[in-house]
Motif scaffolding. Structure first.
Motif, PDB file in Angstrom:
ATOM      1  N   MET A   1       0.953  -1.084  -0.048  1.00  0.00           N
ATOM      2  CA  MET A   1       0.035   0.071  -0.037  1.00  0.00           C
ATOM      3  C   MET A   1       0.994   1.369  -0.020  1.00  0.00           C
TER       4      MET A   1
ATOM      5  N   THR B   1       1.279   5.519  -1.818  1.00  0.00           N
ATOM      6  CA  THR B   1       0.534   6.720  -2.482  1.00  0.00           C
ATOM      7  C   THR B   1       1.595   7.560  -3.345  1.00  0.00           C
TER       8      THR B   1
ATOM      9  N   PHE C   1      -7.337   0.635  -5.400  1.00  0.00           N
ATOM     10  CA  PHE C   1      -7.056   1.643  -4.736  1.00  0.00           C
ATOM     11  C   PHE C   1      -8.355   2.136  -3.732  1.00  0.00           C
TER      12      PHE C   1
ATOM     13  N   SER D   1     -10.332   5.178  -2.026  1.00  0.00           N
ATOM     14  CA  SER D   1     -10.799   6.707  -2.099  1.00  0.00           C
ATOM     15  C   SER D   1     -10.862   7.393  -0.466  1.00  0.00           C
TER      16      SER D   1
ATOM     17  N   PHE E   1      -4.754   4.930 -11.198  1.00  0.00           N
ATOM     18  CA  PHE E   1      -4.782   5.062  -9.758  1.00  0.00           C
ATOM     19  C   PHE E   1      -4.814   6.597  -9.675  1.00  0.00           C
TER      20      PHE E   1
ATOM     21  N   LEU F   1      -3.915   8.950  -3.594  1.00  0.00           N
ATOM     22  CA  LEU F   1      -4.743   7.864  -2.875  1.00  0.00           C
ATOM     23  C   LEU F   1      -3.993   6.537  -3.045  1.00  0.00           C
ATOM     24  N   LEU F   2      -4.297   5.781  -1.638  1.00  0.00           N
ATOM     25  CA  LEU F   2      -3.474   4.723  -1.472  1.00  0.00           C
ATOM     26  C   LEU F   2      -3.975   3.625  -2.512  1.00  0.00           C
ATOM     27  N   HIS F   3      -2.845   2.913  -2.907  1.00  0.00           N
ATOM     28  CA  HIS F   3      -3.138   1.718  -3.742  1.00  0.00           C
ATOM     29  C   HIS F   3      -2.060   0.778  -3.666  1.00  0.00           C
TER      30      HIS F   3
END
Length: 208
Positions: free
Chosen positions: A99, A101, A120, A122, A140, A144-146
């Motif tokens: 994870m 960003t 990802f 939101s 992505f 945002l975390l992905h």
């Protein structure tokens, strides 16, 4: 009136000396918020616009079984000022891109081969999750975390593009467990127990 129109079109068609086609990075000078200063055009060559490292498989013999080869400005000076960059991701069987960003860029991933599960989260904590196969593309959005996990039985290969020559990168796990942030604060802010926090700090090189 005719003269005004003629003058207007002459401006559109002129070869103006003030137009700057590119700003190849001068890597000998400091990098600033706007990128690197421009290299002297007289010293620019075609090699500044060509980069071959993305054609070479990365070494996935590491903790996350993943190798990311970047084509950012520091590696590919011709990208400077153009608002884009690239990377290659090799993800071995069982490998993961944890994870993370990119604070400074949107990301587009294109699957060249293999299978990954990617997604990802939101800002409303909605999860967008998909299994991607050869030929698939996923976006992505910036900040945002992905993540991505190899969910197939062969090494996966993806080519990634970013909407910035220097997109920035922060891994969530490393931010929490790979530094000297006191364990008791990590425990309070993540609700993990002391043993788990210390295990993760030991694995990722953190202290405290």
């Amino acid at each position: 009136m005719f003269l005004l129109i003629l003058f207007f079109f002459s401006l559109l068609s002129c070869s103006c000396a003030s137009v700057q086609d590119f700003c190849v990075a001068d890597l000998s000078l400091p990098h600033g918020p706007a990128g690197y200063p421009c290299k002297n055009p007289a010293k620019v060559t075609v090699d500044d616009f060509v980069y071959s490292a993305l054609g070479v498989a990365g070494n996935t013999n590491n903790l996350i079984k993943t190798a990311v080869t970047t084509a950012f400005t520091a590696q590919f000076p011709g990208l400077n000022g153009l608002g884009l960059s690239l990377a290659r991701a090799d993800i071995a069987v069982g490998g993961v891109v944890p994870m993370h960003t990119h604070p400074g860029a949107n990301e587009v991933i294109f699957m060249v081969k293999g299978t990954i599960t990617a997604g990802f989260i939101s800002s409303a904590n909605t999860v967008y999750l998909k299994t991607l196969n050869e030929g698939d593309t996923m976006i992505f959005p910036q900040g945002l975390l992905h993540f991505a996990v190899n969910s197939g039985n062969t090494t996966a290969l993806a080519i990634v593009s970013f909407s910035s020559p220097n997109p920035g990168l922060q891994f969530l796990n490393y931010a929490l467990f790979a530094n000297n942030l006191p364990s008791e604060l990590v425990e309070k802010t993540t609700f993990l127990d002391d043993a788990q926090v210390k295990k993760l700090k030991a694995a990722l090189g953190g202290t405290g």
